[in-house]
Scaffold this motif. Structure first.
Motif: not given
Length: 714
Positions: A100-104, A243-246
């Motif tokens: 999941v690609r999110v804004n951090m 930022v990429v979350l696994e």
């Protein structure tokens, strides 16, 4: 950015058209929306109750104020992209499957014109999400800025230091992105769920670093590579970065292989425990749903059917052909003729297969050899500048047979740079074979560096390199086998397997370690700094002789060099405070780490322990405070207190204290340490009373509050 938006809109239009034409298998639960604007939302994610697996995967779609935006309220982040597609056939998404690609938010310090609400970092503990060590990078921006990641394992130090350079020089030079000037970058440990950053004040007095605006953040590596400008300039206009979350499927599914095959899907597991599921080739849908992945009928598809006439497309045993249907007799004739032809060509085909397979295997080995730095290593080892001892180039089959094909039962231990297996060569010798964890540039350079350094060393107290193999997917190193474990185990894991070691044994082991380091610093063909001296890197052979091991982070020096400048690397508790402040590693940094090992031998305490008070959590601080308070005998290990000569113990304690001096120039050299240790061994025993420790206690030790500050930062 505009190009990316156009590409995504085009893809969504094509995907929508394809779904309407093909009546594709669902990716969301029945009667559940599978999108928020241009964000694809497959199950286990969803927008409304009953459409997502649990609250961690709930998506809130904010459709006010322009284009819709998707948010994960469980971790309070905006979602940019979600993917569960085939990892080997991923044509449409920028990120990998199960990510999941999110804004951090960016963490900043001393930035007057910047919002102060993002100073607390991010904590997603308890969620199924964690930061990707493969895709995310830790970035520090600012002049003379030493930034550290906080909130991770206190035994791990992660950070980087950026130097200063005039911004006009950046525009006219090759110093773009994070080259180390005004911006530095390093990798992220695996499996972390907490991120924060602390900023260490610069040491250059002529630069007012405390007045400089500084930034620290995690960012997607692919996003970094797409930035057109220098980050030290670009980041001041940003508040969030991608930022990429696994995320792991193991917390919400118990699908076994039979269930996977029923759903026409496969499982995929990463090195860090993340588990994903995706549809097989020729199927579409969502393997997490009970409907699973459904077969695509190319003959019924207007876009996939490539036959001139739709009626010419036939399905024979799951394979689609552009042939008119044949009668059973004609099909039988074709099958018989094909079988006779196949039988006639079988022998030739088999021979060709064997030849091609052998040739491809040779090419693959050559490819691995070149990729693993074999040509560079040959050049380095054949150079007249290197005093290389005789080592052997092993082939892959020898080492596979020696380790029973790297059987997990043969594993001796795992470290940050690789896994060590126990093996037996054809001549009956028992060896230790080190295999790299992953193939990336950083680990590869460490392996090549270890080969070059160990090939120059010939000392009885340094583990001997017997050879290497570079024709496998990852490099392999072959060492002499040291049977009796590590010094750490004998000091801190006292049981039947690791018996107690006496004071005389401790004194001899300390002397042998010192001799090895003195050899590395002075007697080797080029000075060598080990950079990771600790009790777990000291092996004991069958006669309990010390062997210094693990040279993966060591550095060779030219004769006129006095230090090497590197990113901060080390093990908490052993790290030289002067090196931590300056990023300059000298031979006295090895002396400091050796001093910590001496304290371990004296006290039996670990270099860092949460069981001690905050002030005494660092063993060096605990030891110095005990000396100042005349409590040295209270903290000594039982074997030292009952079996050691008081004069000898006092001498070693004083030596350890001098090794830990914060000013590296005031620490003794390893040669001086060897002479003192040998003097203690050869001296006749005296029995002075404990009051003689006063001269040890009263000597000025330096500003030890700096170490306490370092503890608080970590």
């Amino acid at each position: 950015m505009a190009v990316q938006v156009v590409m995504r809109i085009t893809f969504l239009l094509l995907l929508t058209t394809y779904e309407l034409a093909e009546a594709a298998a669902p990716v969301a639960k029945p009667n559940c929306s599978d999108s928020c604007g241009n964000i694809y939302i497959p199950y286990p994610f969803g927008k409304t109750t009953g459409c997502y697996m649990n609250d961690w995967f709930k998506i809130v779609c904010n459709e006010t104020g322009g284009s819709p935006k998707a948010f994960l309220p469980s971790i309070n982040m905006e979602v940019l992209e979600i993917n569960i597609t085939d990892p080997y056939n991923n044509h449409y998404f920028w990120i990998d499957p199960g990510l999941v690609r999110v804004n951090m938010p960016i963490v900043s310090s001393n930035c007057k014109n910047r919002s102060s609400r993002h100073t607390g970092g991010v904590n997603i503990s308890g969620s199924p999400f964690f930061f990707s060590s493969n895709r995310d990078r830790f970035i520090s921006v600012g002049c003379d800025n030493l930034a550290l990641m906080t909130g991770i394992n206190p035994m791990v130090v992660v950070g980087c230091k950026s130097n200063c350079i005039d911004k006009s020089m950046i525009e006219d030079s090759e110093h773009k992105h994070c080259s180390g000037f005004n911006c530095c970058m390093t990798t992220v440990p695996s499996g972390i769920k907490v991120f924060n950053a602390s900023f260490i004040r610069g040491i250059k007095e002529e630069i007012k670093t405390s007045e400089e605006c500084k930034f620290a953040f995690l960012a997607d590596d692919k996003w970094l590579n797409s930035r057109p400008k220098d980050l030290s300039y670009y980041v001041q206009f940003l508040e969030y970065v991608p930022v990429v979350l696994e995320w792991t499927a193991s917390e919400f599914t118990t699908m076994d292989p039979k269930e996977l095959r029923r759903r026409n899907s496969e499982g995929y597991t990463t090195d860090y425990g993340a588990e994903y599921y995706y549809c097989l080739k020729g199927y579409q849908g969502n393997s997490y749903l009970s409907t699973g992945c459904q077969d695509i009928n190319e003959c019924e598809s207007e876009t996939l059917n490539k036959c001139p006439n739709k009626s010419d497309c036939v399905n024979i045993q799951g394979s689609y052909h552009c042939n008119k249907p044949k009668s059973p007799v004609k099909i039988a004739i074709i099958v018989i003729c094909s079988s006779l032809g196949a039988l006639f060509l079988f022998t030739i085909t088999w021979c060709l297969y064997k030849i091609i397979k052998k040739r491809n295997k040779i090419k693959l080995k050559k490819k691995f050899f070149k990729r693993n730095g074999g040509l560079l290593l040959q050049q380095q080892l054949s150079s007249n500048d290197n005093n290389v001892q005789k080592t052997k180039l092993f082939n892959s089959k020898e080492l596979e047979n020696a380790t029973d094909h790297f059987n997990k039962n043969r594993i001796l231990g795992k470290g940050g740079q690789g896994t060590v297996y126990k093996g037996m060569l054809v001549d009956g010798r028992i060896v230790a074979i080190k295999k790299c964890n992953t193939v990336d540039k950083g680990n590869l350079e460490q392996f090549i560096n270890e080969i070059i350094i160990l090939s120059q060393i010939n000392h009885r107290n340094v583990v001997k390199l017997l050879g290497w193999c570079l024709e496998t997917e990852v490099p392999l190193l072959v060492y002499e086998f040291i049977p009796n474990g590590t010094l750490f185990q004998y000091i801190h894991e006292k049981n039947e397997e690791f018996p107690l070691i006496t004071w005389d044994m401790r004194l001899r082991i300390a002397t042998e370690i010192a001799r090895a380091l003195s050899y590395l610093h002075l007697a080797a063909s080029l000075p060598i700094y080990h950079r990771d001296i600790k009790s777990s890197n000291i092996l004991l052979d069958d006669k309990y002789r010390a062997k210094v091991a693990d040279f993966g982070t060591s550095r060779s020096m030219t004769i006129d060099q006095t230090h090497v400048t590197t990113l901060v690397y080390g093990t908490f508790g052993y790290l030289d405070p002067e090196y931590f402040q300056t990023s300059q590693f000298t031979e006295k940094s090895d002396v400091y780490s050796f001093g910590v090992v001496l304290i371990e031998l004296l006290t039996g305490e670990k270099p860092a322990s949460l069981a001690r008070s905050l002030e005494d959590r660092n063993l060096s601080t605990y030891f110095i405070n005990s000396i100042k308070e005349n409590r040295l005998f209270d903290i000594l290990d039982t074997q030292v207190r009952t079996g050691g000569n008081k004069h000898e113990v006092m001498t070693i304690a004083n030596l350890a204290k001098r090794c830990l001096h914060l000013n590296g120039k005031k620490r003794p050299t390893m040669t001086e340490i060897v002479m003192e240790l040998e003097g203690v061994q050869n001296a006749s025993p005296d029995q002075p009373n404990s009051e003689e420790f006063d001269y040890v206690r009263n000597e000025e030790m330096g500003p030890w509050n700096d170490i306490l500050f370092y503890q608080d930062q970590v």
